[in-house]
Design a protein around this motif. Structure first.
Motif, PDB file in Angstrom:
ATOM      1  N   LYS A   1      -0.390  93.037 -46.517  1.00  0.00           N
ATOM      2  CA  LYS A   1       0.152  94.054 -45.628  1.00  0.00           C
ATOM      3  C   LYS A   1       1.485  94.584 -46.142  1.00  0.00           C
ATOM      4  CE  LYS A   1      -2.417  92.752 -41.605  1.00  0.00           C
ATOM      5  NZ  LYS A   1      -2.485  92.165 -40.300  1.00  0.00           N
ATOM      6  N   LEU A   2       2.295  93.724 -46.733  1.00  0.00           N
ATOM      7  CA  LEU A   2       3.549  94.181 -47.339  1.00  0.00           C
ATOM      8  C   LEU A   2       3.269  95.111 -48.514  1.00  0.00           C
ATOM      9  CD1 LEU A   2       5.741  90.950 -47.325  1.00  0.00           C
ATOM     10  CD2 LEU A   2       6.171  93.060 -46.068  1.00  0.00           C
ATOM     11  N   PHE A   3       2.272  94.787 -49.299  1.00  0.00           N
ATOM     12  CA  PHE A   3       1.903  95.612 -50.433  1.00  0.00           C
ATOM     13  C   PHE A   3       1.426  96.988 -49.980  1.00  0.00           C
ATOM     14  CE2 PHE A   3      -1.483  97.049 -53.367  1.00  0.00           C
ATOM     15  CZ  PHE A   3      -0.678  97.315 -54.464  1.00  0.00           C
ATOM     16  N   ILE A   4       0.638  97.035 -48.940  1.00  0.00           N
ATOM     17  CA  ILE A   4       0.147  98.307 -48.405  1.00  0.00           C
ATOM     18  C   ILE A   4       1.318  99.166 -47.953  1.00  0.00           C
ATOM     19  CG2 ILE A   4      -1.108  99.356 -46.470  1.00  0.00           C
ATOM     20  CD1 ILE A   4      -3.135  97.068 -46.728  1.00  0.00           C
TER      21      ILE A   4
ATOM     22  N   TYR B   1     -13.530 104.701 -35.498  1.00  0.00           N
ATOM     23  CA  TYR B   1     -12.727 105.778 -34.927  1.00  0.00           C
ATOM     24  C   TYR B   1     -12.056 106.605 -36.028  1.00  0.00           C
ATOM     25  CZ  TYR B   1      -9.539 108.304 -31.888  1.00  0.00           C
ATOM     26  OH  TYR B   1      -8.855 109.298 -31.230  1.00  0.00           O
ATOM     27  N   LEU B   2     -11.568 105.940 -37.074  1.00  0.00           N
ATOM     28  CA  LEU B   2     -10.955 106.683 -38.179  1.00  0.00           C
ATOM     29  C   LEU B   2     -11.996 107.562 -38.871  1.00  0.00           C
ATOM     30  CD1 LEU B   2      -8.370 107.241 -39.760  1.00  0.00           C
ATOM     31  CD2 LEU B   2      -8.977 105.359 -41.271  1.00  0.00           C
ATOM     32  N   TYR B   3     -13.208 107.057 -38.999  1.00  0.00           N
ATOM     33  CA  TYR B   3     -14.267 107.869 -39.589  1.00  0.00           C
ATOM     34  C   TYR B   3     -14.552 109.098 -38.723  1.00  0.00           C
ATOM     35  CZ  TYR B   3     -18.594 109.362 -41.677  1.00  0.00           C
ATOM     36  OH  TYR B   3     -19.563 110.124 -42.284  1.00  0.00           O
ATOM     37  N   LYS B   4     -14.575 108.924 -37.411  1.00  0.00           N
ATOM     38  CA  LYS B   4     -14.798 110.062 -36.504  1.00  0.00           C
ATOM     39  C   LYS B   4     -13.681 111.093 -36.643  1.00  0.00           C
ATOM     40  CE  LYS B   4     -17.361 107.675 -32.899  1.00  0.00           C
ATOM     41  NZ  LYS B   4     -17.346 107.186 -31.519  1.00  0.00           N
TER      42      LYS B   4
ATOM     43  N   PHE C   1      -9.318 104.187 -47.405  1.00  0.00           N
ATOM     44  CA  PHE C   1      -9.819 104.186 -46.028  1.00  0.00           C
ATOM     45  C   PHE C   1      -9.505 102.869 -45.324  1.00  0.00           C
ATOM     46  CE2 PHE C   1     -13.056 103.635 -42.782  1.00  0.00           C
ATOM     47  CZ  PHE C   1     -12.976 104.839 -42.104  1.00  0.00           C
ATOM     48  N   ASP C   2      -9.830 101.756 -45.969  1.00  0.00           N
ATOM     49  CA  ASP C   2      -9.595 100.447 -45.352  1.00  0.00           C
ATOM     50  C   ASP C   2      -8.105 100.171 -45.176  1.00  0.00           C
ATOM     51  OD1 ASP C   2     -12.271  99.763 -45.031  1.00  0.00           O
ATOM     52  OD2 ASP C   2     -12.411  98.925 -47.044  1.00  0.00           O
ATOM     53  N   GLU C   3      -7.300 100.560 -46.154  1.00  0.00           N
ATOM     54  CA  GLU C   3      -5.857 100.367 -46.044  1.00  0.00           C
ATOM     55  C   GLU C   3      -5.286 101.211 -44.910  1.00  0.00           C
ATOM     56  OE1 GLU C   3      -4.915  99.398 -50.749  1.00  0.00           O
ATOM     57  OE2 GLU C   3      -4.790 101.458 -50.011  1.00  0.00           O
ATOM     58  N   ALA C   4      -5.806 102.418 -44.735  1.00  0.00           N
ATOM     59  CA  ALA C   4      -5.354 103.286 -43.637  1.00  0.00           C
ATOM     60  C   ALA C   4      -5.703 102.665 -42.286  1.00  0.00           C
ATOM     61  CB  ALA C   4      -5.960 104.674 -43.771  1.00  0.00           C
ATOM     62  N   CYS C   5      -6.855 102.041 -42.203  1.00  0.00           N
ATOM     63  CA  CYS C   5      -7.236 101.343 -40.963  1.00  0.00           C
ATOM     64  C   CYS C   5      -6.244 100.221 -40.664  1.00  0.00           C
ATOM     65  CB  CYS C   5      -8.642 100.768 -41.080  1.00  0.00           C
ATOM     66  SG  CYS C   5      -9.950 101.988 -41.066  1.00  0.00           S
ATOM     67  N   ASP C   6      -5.934  99.433 -41.675  1.00  0.00           N
ATOM     68  CA  ASP C   6      -4.997  98.328 -41.488  1.00  0.00           C
ATOM     69  C   ASP C   6      -3.601  98.844 -41.151  1.00  0.00           C
ATOM     70  OD1 ASP C   6      -6.933  96.432 -42.010  1.00  0.00           O
ATOM     71  OD2 ASP C   6      -6.404  96.234 -44.128  1.00  0.00           O
ATOM     72  N   TYR C   7      -3.167  99.883 -41.838  1.00  0.00           N
ATOM     73  CA  TYR C   7      -1.816 100.420 -41.659  1.00  0.00           C
ATOM     74  C   TYR C   7      -1.630 101.018 -40.269  1.00  0.00           C
ATOM     75  CZ  TYR C   7       2.457 103.001 -42.694  1.00  0.00           C
ATOM     76  OH  TYR C   7       3.736 103.485 -42.665  1.00  0.00           O
ATOM     77  N   THR C   8      -2.626 101.748 -39.789  1.00  0.00           N
ATOM     78  CA  THR C   8      -2.499 102.429 -38.501  1.00  0.00           C
ATOM     79  C   THR C   8      -2.969 101.588 -37.324  1.00  0.00           C
ATOM     80  OG1 THR C   8      -4.691 103.425 -38.701  1.00  0.00           O
ATOM     81  CG2 THR C   8      -2.812 104.708 -39.538  1.00  0.00           C
ATOM     82  N   GLY C   9      -3.833 100.616 -37.586  1.00  0.00           N
ATOM     83  CA  GLY C   9      -4.407  99.827 -36.505  1.00  0.00           C
ATOM     84  C   GLY C   9      -5.602 100.506 -35.865  1.00  0.00           C
TER      85      GLY C   9
ATOM     86  N   LEU D   1     -15.026 109.319 -51.665  1.00  0.00           N
ATOM     87  CA  LEU D   1     -14.006 108.412 -51.152  1.00  0.00           C
ATOM     88  C   LEU D   1     -12.929 109.165 -50.382  1.00  0.00           C
ATOM     89  CD1 LEU D   1     -13.504 106.140 -54.289  1.00  0.00           C
ATOM     90  CD2 LEU D   1     -14.852 105.648 -52.256  1.00  0.00           C
ATOM     91  N   LEU D   2     -12.407 108.538 -49.339  1.00  0.00           N
ATOM     92  CA  LEU D   2     -11.347 109.125 -48.529  1.00  0.00           C
ATOM     93  C   LEU D   2     -10.011 108.486 -48.877  1.00  0.00           C
ATOM     94  CD1 LEU D   2     -13.162 109.049 -45.092  1.00  0.00           C
ATOM     95  CD2 LEU D   2     -12.564 111.085 -46.366  1.00  0.00           C
ATOM     96  N   PHE D   3      -8.980 109.323 -48.961  1.00  0.00           N
ATOM     97  CA  PHE D   3      -7.630 108.846 -49.222  1.00  0.00           C
ATOM     98  C   PHE D   3      -6.682 109.469 -48.211  1.00  0.00           C
ATOM     99  CE2 PHE D   3      -9.815 108.530 -53.255  1.00  0.00           C
ATOM    100  CZ  PHE D   3      -9.525 107.236 -53.640  1.00  0.00           C
ATOM    101  N   PHE D   4      -5.608 108.753 -47.899  1.00  0.00           N
ATOM    102  CA  PHE D   4      -4.653 109.185 -46.899  1.00  0.00           C
ATOM    103  C   PHE D   4      -3.246 109.067 -47.475  1.00  0.00           C
ATOM    104  CE2 PHE D   4      -8.395 107.554 -44.895  1.00  0.00           C
ATOM    105  CZ  PHE D   4      -8.653 108.441 -43.869  1.00  0.00           C
ATOM    106  N   GLU D   5      -2.445 110.129 -47.292  1.00  0.00           N
ATOM    107  CA  GLU D   5      -1.048 110.083 -47.690  1.00  0.00           C
ATOM    108  C   GLU D   5      -0.276 109.424 -46.553  1.00  0.00           C
ATOM    109  OE1 GLU D   5       2.429 113.179 -49.021  1.00  0.00           O
ATOM    110  OE2 GLU D   5       0.335 113.823 -49.092  1.00  0.00           O
ATOM    111  N   LYS D   6       0.469 108.386 -46.890  1.00  0.00           N
ATOM    112  CA  LYS D   6       1.120 107.583 -45.860  1.00  0.00           C
ATOM    113  C   LYS D   6       2.083 108.411 -45.003  1.00  0.00           C
ATOM    114  CE  LYS D   6       4.151 104.281 -46.751  1.00  0.00           C
ATOM    115  NZ  LYS D   6       4.738 103.025 -47.186  1.00  0.00           N
ATOM    116  N   THR D   7       2.853 109.298 -45.604  1.00  0.00           N
ATOM    117  CA  THR D   7       3.810 110.089 -44.830  1.00  0.00           C
ATOM    118  C   THR D   7       3.096 111.005 -43.831  1.00  0.00           C
ATOM    119  OG1 THR D   7       3.911 111.728 -46.608  1.00  0.00           O
ATOM    120  CG2 THR D   7       5.630 110.047 -46.559  1.00  0.00           C
ATOM    121  N   LYS D   8       1.954 111.565 -44.236  1.00  0.00           N
ATOM    122  CA  LYS D   8       1.194 112.419 -43.324  1.00  0.00           C
ATOM    123  C   LYS D   8       0.556 111.610 -42.201  1.00  0.00           C
ATOM    124  CE  LYS D   8       0.346 116.180 -46.498  1.00  0.00           C
ATOM    125  NZ  LYS D   8      -0.627 116.984 -47.209  1.00  0.00           N
TER     126      LYS D   8
END
Length: 75
Positions: A15-18, A39-42, A26-34, A58-65
């Motif tokens: 979690k610190l690394f993320i 629901y994230l897929y929807k 996608f999986d990291e975004a789920c962990d980061y946002t909770g 593959l889906l990617f998410f910018e952390k700041t956004k």
């Protein structure tokens, strides 16, 4: 050392690394946002959350956004 303790510490390190990454999978975004995977897929399917799909698969998410999205609709 107890196996459960080792796994717990490993989970905290992951979690610190993320938290240090700029772009999340996608999986990291789920962990980061909770947010749950379903629901994230929807949200991505409806275009309600900022994401990128560079190769059409593959889906990617910018952390700041993600943070901006999470903090929208302040009260």
């Amino acid at each position: 050392m107890d196996t459960i303790l080792i796994l717990d510490r490993l989970d905290r390190l992951e979690k610190l690394f993320i938290g240090q990454k700029e772009i999340l999978t996608f999986d990291e975004a789920c962990d980061y946002t909770g947010i749950s995977r379903s629901y994230l897929y929807k949200l991505t399917a409806k275009g309600k959350i900022p994401h990128s799909k560079p190769n059409g698969k593959l889906l990617f998410f910018e952390k700041t956004k993600l943070v901006e999205w999470l903090l929208q609709n302040k009260r």
